[in-house]
Write an enzyme that holds these catalytic residues in place. Structure first.
Site, PDB file in Angstrom:
ATOM      1  N   GLU A   1       0.846  -1.194   0.000  1.00 42.88           N
ATOM      2  CA  GLU A   1       0.000   0.000   0.000  1.00 42.88           C
ATOM      3  C   GLU A   1       0.878   1.238   0.000  1.00 42.88           C
ATOM      4  O   GLU A   1       1.762   1.384   0.845  1.00 42.88           O
ATOM      5  CB  GLU A   1      -0.930   0.009   1.211  1.00 42.88           C
TER       6      GLU A   1
ATOM      7  N   HIS B   1     -43.874  -5.015  13.109  1.00 40.03           N
ATOM      8  CA  HIS B   1     -44.614  -3.762  13.206  1.00 40.03           C
ATOM      9  C   HIS B   1     -44.357  -3.137  14.575  1.00 40.03           C
ATOM     10  O   HIS B   1     -44.308  -3.831  15.568  1.00 40.03           O
ATOM     11  CB  HIS B   1     -46.117  -4.031  13.038  1.00 40.03           C
TER      12      HIS B   1
ATOM     13  N   VAL C   1     -17.386  14.156 -11.647  1.00 42.13           N
ATOM     14  CA  VAL C   1     -17.791  13.649 -12.966  1.00 42.13           C
ATOM     15  C   VAL C   1     -17.287  12.235 -13.215  1.00 42.13           C
ATOM     16  O   VAL C   1     -17.045  11.840 -14.350  1.00 42.13           O
ATOM     17  CB  VAL C   1     -17.307  14.601 -14.082  1.00 42.13           C
TER      18      VAL C   1
ATOM     19  N   LYS D   1     -19.847   9.896   5.380  1.00 39.62           N
ATOM     20  CA  LYS D   1     -21.029   9.572   6.180  1.00 39.62           C
ATOM     21  C   LYS D   1     -21.012  10.317   7.504  1.00 39.62           C
ATOM     22  O   LYS D   1     -22.062  10.691   8.033  1.00 39.62           O
ATOM     23  CB  LYS D   1     -21.126   8.062   6.427  1.00 39.62           C
TER      24      LYS D   1
ATOM     25  N   CYS E   1     -11.882   4.722   0.065  1.00 43.11           N
ATOM     26  CA  CYS E   1     -13.189   4.554   0.707  1.00 43.11           C
ATOM     27  C   CYS E   1     -13.131   4.919   2.181  1.00 43.11           C
ATOM     28  O   CYS E   1     -13.890   5.755   2.660  1.00 43.11           O
ATOM     29  CB  CYS E   1     -13.686   3.117   0.535  1.00 43.11           C
TER      30      CYS E   1
ATOM     31  N   GLY F   1     -21.894  17.239 -11.799  1.00 44.82           N
ATOM     32  CA  GLY F   1     -22.124  15.802 -11.765  1.00 44.82           C
ATOM     33  C   GLY F   1     -23.089  15.432 -10.662  1.00 44.82           C
ATOM     34  O   GLY F   1     -22.963  15.914  -9.533  1.00 44.82           O
TER      35      GLY F   1
ATOM     36  N   GLY G   1      -6.925   0.901   4.012  1.00 42.24           N
ATOM     37  CA  GLY G   1      -8.348   1.224   3.939  1.00 42.24           C
ATOM     38  C   GLY G   1      -8.703   1.928   2.650  1.00 42.24           C
ATOM     39  O   GLY G   1      -9.878   2.004   2.285  1.00 42.24           O
TER      40      GLY G   1
END
Length: 466
Positions: A35, A445, A270, A52, A43, A181, A40
């Protein structure tokens, strides 16, 4: 140059690469992972996870301005952008450290550096600390990811014109913003900045936003965003950006007419292009088409012993697709039985804007195009008790079935928590569940998931609560 031998080497530590490496080690392979920057990948460090965290902050900001509908009141509401951004970065940092621990726990050898193919079963690593390593392995998986696509004239400069990276760490909140975009990335940033108070304009070349989604869901999303004050221009393109001292003047062409718009900042969203350069593909049989490596359903390239997974292999550019590809690829290499090739029609897509959008399988238009005779069910959030209790009465659950066989062809949703609910339909598709099976399934429910049942019933003209 030092040389080390492994059974399998993975190039890239994103959600495809690190999962592949861990799975390979679990299956008894001596495994290495190379890496160059962040465990990670994009993302975890600059995409799925930190965005998030930002979106959660914007949802809270939005909710605080609607406290009266829940019986609360508060004084002047403000936010500290530096703390909002710091929380997002902290979340990413915590999880990146977790990946490092998982790799160590699974005895995966990690090399910090840039890996490139150097002949059959050979990988050269230019180490970040200096020097080189030569790794040998009969199996090499390329999981090098992708980067933001740059259009001529829309080149990001990191100050006035941003990519996703700069958009996640703004030094100050822009008063006005242009997003070029309207895919998931563009819409998520548009939603974050709008809910935080910026004036947001979205420009989309296609006739509708979120163009890969079902047309009906796309239209509902547009109405919801415009109701929040977002300005959306479809069938439009940004043809020029003139940078001033602290603003940008965008020239926009729409339906043959040209106009200008001055904004504080521009976000270019884009699309992305695979990282296929500088990884030693020259002289191999690996095929690259439209910026992405061509593979079969098991991650195999045209070069024996070389595999590719994740964003570098093309759409859909999703972390969960990359992770699953990694496991499929490694399990096939290991010779496990019952390894099934990746089915893209069973991969869910999620957009974490406000409202959320989620889908799996065929859209209504695509199902018809493929010759299916279909039955379509719909159920609105307004008919669901839990949605009303939550104060989230806007949304829709839509299901598409083959009228002859009852096969679930697709499911499309917009509204609160649909990114969590979509997995119910994903499991149903994976298990080849029919309309009849879903009708006879009992949903709890009161929950939002009841709408999933009602939408199925609706396809048969049997919905109870509409």
């Amino acid at each position: 140059m030092a040389e080390q031998a492994f059974d399998l080497v993975v190039v890239g530590g994103g959600p495809g690469g690190y999962v592949a490496a861990i799975r390979a080690s679990q299956l008894g392979m001596k495994t290495a992972l190379v890496e160059r920057e962040h465990l990670g990948g994009i993302c975890l460090n600059w995409g799925c996870i930190p965005t998030k965290a930002l979106l959660r902050s914007s949802e809270i900001h939005h909710l605080l301005h609607h406290l009266d509908q829940f019986g609360f009141s508060a004084g002047a509401i403000s936010f500290d952008l530096e703390k909002v951004v710091a929380r997002s970065r902290g979340v990413a940092g915590q999880l990146s450290g977790g990946i490092k621990h998982l790799l160590k726990k699974n005895k995966v050898t990690v090399f910090d550096g840039l890996g490139s193919l150097a002949g059959k079963s050979r990988l050269k690593v230019a180490l970040s600390k200096g020097g080189e390593e030569l790794l040998t392995a009969p199996h090499i998986i390329l999981a090098t990811g992708a980067r933001a696509r740059v259009l001529p004239g829309l080149d990001p400069d990191g100050r006035l014109v941003w990519t996703y990276k700069e958009a996640m760490v703004p030094p100050a909140m822009p008063k006005s913003l242009l997003v070029v975009g309207s895919g998931a990335i563009g819409i998520e940033f548009a939603s974050f900045y709008r809910l935080m108070g910026a004036e947001v304009t979205v420009v989309e070349l296609q006739p509708r936003i979120l163009p890969v989604e079902d047309a009906e869901i796309s239209e509902l999303a547009r109405k919801a965003f415009e109701k929040q004050g977002m300005k959306i221009l479809t069938n439009a393109s940004v043809t020029k950006l003139d940078k001033k001292t602290d603003s940008v003047v965008a020239t926009i062409t729409q339906d043959g007419k040209t106009s200008t718009l001055e904004v504080d900042r521009v976000i270019s969203a884009v699309g992305i292009i695979g990282n296929t350069e500088k990884i030693g593909l020259e002289g191999t049989k690996v095929v690259v088409e439209r910026g992405h490596i061509v593979t079969d359903g098991y991650g195999r390239t045209a070069e024996p012993g070389v595999y590719a997974i994740g964003d570098v292999t093309g759409a859909p550019w999703l972390a969960h697709k990359a992770s699953h590809e990694g496991m499929v690829c490694v399990e096939k290499i290991a010779g496990l039985k019952d390894v099934h090739p990746l089915r893209t029609d069973n991969i869910p897509g999620c957009t974490y804007a406000y409202p959320q959008v989620a889908s799996v399988g065929l859209t209504e238009a695509k199902a018809k195009e493929l010759g299916h005779t279909i039955k379509v069910g719909r159920f609105p959030y307004m008919g669901n008790g839990k949605a009303i209790a939550l104060g989230e009465p806007e949304g829709l659950v839509k299901t598409i079935f083959d009228a002859k066989t009852g096969e679930l062809l697709g499911a499309h949703m917009i509204g609160a928590e649909v990114t969590e609910m979509i997995q119910g339909y994903v499991i149903a598709k994976q298990l080849e569940t029919t309309e009849a099976d879903l009708i006879h399934t009992i949903f709890p429910h009161p929950t939002l998931s009841e709408m999933m049942h009602e939408s199925v019933l609706s396809a048969e003209g049997r919905a109870i609560h509409i």
